[in-house]
Design an enzyme around this catalytic site. Structure first.
Site, mmCIF file in Angstrom:
data_model
loop_
_atom_site.group_PDB
_atom_site.id
_atom_site.type_symbol
_atom_site.label_atom_id
_atom_site.label_comp_id
_atom_site.label_asym_id
_atom_site.label_seq_id
_atom_site.Cartn_x
_atom_site.Cartn_y
_atom_site.Cartn_z
ATOM 1 N NE ARG A 187 -46.165 -34.551 9.467
ATOM 2 C CZ ARG A 187 -45.366 -33.582 9.887
ATOM 3 N NH1 ARG A 187 -44.092 -33.569 9.569
ATOM 4 N NH2 ARG A 187 -45.844 -32.616 10.652
ATOM 5 C CG HIS A 190 -51.393 -31.305 15.825
ATOM 6 N ND1 HIS A 190 -52.183 -32.422 15.737
ATOM 7 C CD2 HIS A 190 -50.454 -31.428 14.856
ATOM 8 C CE1 HIS A 190 -51.735 -33.196 14.775
ATOM 9 N NE2 HIS A 190 -50.692 -32.620 14.203
ATOM 10 C CG ASP A 235 -48.420 -30.864 10.877
ATOM 11 O OD1 ASP A 235 -48.776 -31.472 11.905
ATOM 12 O OD2 ASP A 235 -48.762 -31.204 9.735
ATOM 13 C CG HIS A 282 -53.887 -31.785 11.174
ATOM 14 N ND1 HIS A 282 -53.130 -30.635 11.071
ATOM 15 C CD2 HIS A 282 -53.013 -32.790 11.441
ATOM 16 C CE1 HIS A 282 -51.856 -30.942 11.258
ATOM 17 N NE2 HIS A 282 -51.758 -32.238 11.500
HETATM 18 FE FE LIG Z 1 -49.991 -33.173 12.273
#
Ligand SMILES: [Fe+2]
Length: 280
Positions: A271, A99, A101, A249
């Site tokens: 993140r 996918h 983000d 990723h």
């Molecule tokens: Fe991701």
């Protein structure tokens, strides 16, 4: 002279960047060299980073405002940072499908920074794929067919993002979707890439899901051909920063109970995503 040392990790994409602590004040020459490496290699890995959450946020802000995930709660005291937690015994970690983000947003993130906090002794690697190479490898005929085509990228419900993970929490958010071109021109490099999102793209704009499926499936499989990818083995302290505009990723969930030293180890990441622009 920036003093950084850039070492590619595969033929397709990815490079380790040595000789810099991202928590230190960085001069313009060093920032320019990091930016160049990011654009050239698509995902850059900075080993052994001693970064506080505030320093992580300051570094991210050198690339743009921080994007707040609409579906997932941030850290206590640092809502801009998501703690990506896979607790011991959980079978998967967050993001274990190919996918990009936030593709469901009108303006998907420019990039994501993951700072590894706790990593199992081995396993739980992450893979990336280079969507410029995926575009370049298409035939001229298929490139022409895809030019001008758009696709619907849908978020699904908030529970999709964390319901499987004891250490994560969702926000009460509405599902959202966006329509993006299938061929995107990167706003900084001017290069074209195949802008597909295997986990979030549901159909071509103006077509049914059924009609879209064969070609979409072909593009999904094509975009992750092994020669377009790299695979990275994490260590605690590494910070990865990837260009979310031209990569996908996959955070591999290889947690098999037959290997208890891996299965019973936590995996924790911090993140931050940086805001991007509307794909064209
Ligand atoms: Fe991701």
């Amino acid at each position: 002279m920036s003093g950084i040392d850039v070492r590619p990790i595969s033929g397709a994409l990815g490079a380790e960047v040595h000789g810099v602590q991202l928590g230190d004040p960085l001069d313009n020459a060093t920032m320019d060299a990091i930016h160049r490496a990011f654009l050239d290699h698509l995902v850059v890995f900075f080993p052994e980073q001693r970064l506080t959450p505030d320093q992580h946020k300051n570094f991210a802000r050198r690339f743009g405002p921080i994007y707040i995930h609409p579906m997932v709660e941030g850290m206590e005291g640092h809502p801009e940072i998501i703690r990506v937690v896979r607790e011991p015994g959980e079978r998967t970690n967050w993001g274990s499908k190919w996918h990009m983000d936030g593709g469901f947003a009108e303006k998907p993130p420019l990039g994501t920074m993951l700072h590894a906090q706790q990593i199992p002794p081995y396993g739980s690697d992450t893979m990336w794929t280079n969507l410029y190479l995926a575009y370049d490898a298409l035939s001229d005929g298929l490139k022409r067919t895809l030019e001008g085509l758009k696709a619907v990228h849908a978020s699904g419900a908030a529970a999709r993002y964390e319901s499987k993970y004891k250490g994560m929490k969702s926000k009460a958010a509405e599902a959202s979707q966006a329509i993006h071109p299938v061929i995107r021109t990167h706003p900084e490099t001017g290069r074209k890439c195949l802008f597909v999102n295997n986990d979030f793209m549901v159909r071509f704009d103006g077509m049914t899901e059924e009609e879209s499926r064969p070609l979409m499936h072909y593009l999904f499989e094509h975009s992750i051909r092994p020669e377009f990818t790299c695979r990275f083995r994490w260590k605690a302290g590494t910070l990865a920063f990837w260009d979310n505009r031209c990569t996908q990723h996959n955070a591999i969930s290889d947690y098999f109970p037959s290997r208890p030293e891996l299965f019973d180890s936590p995996r924790i990441m911090h993140r931050i995503t940086v805001e991007g622009d509307r794909p064209v």
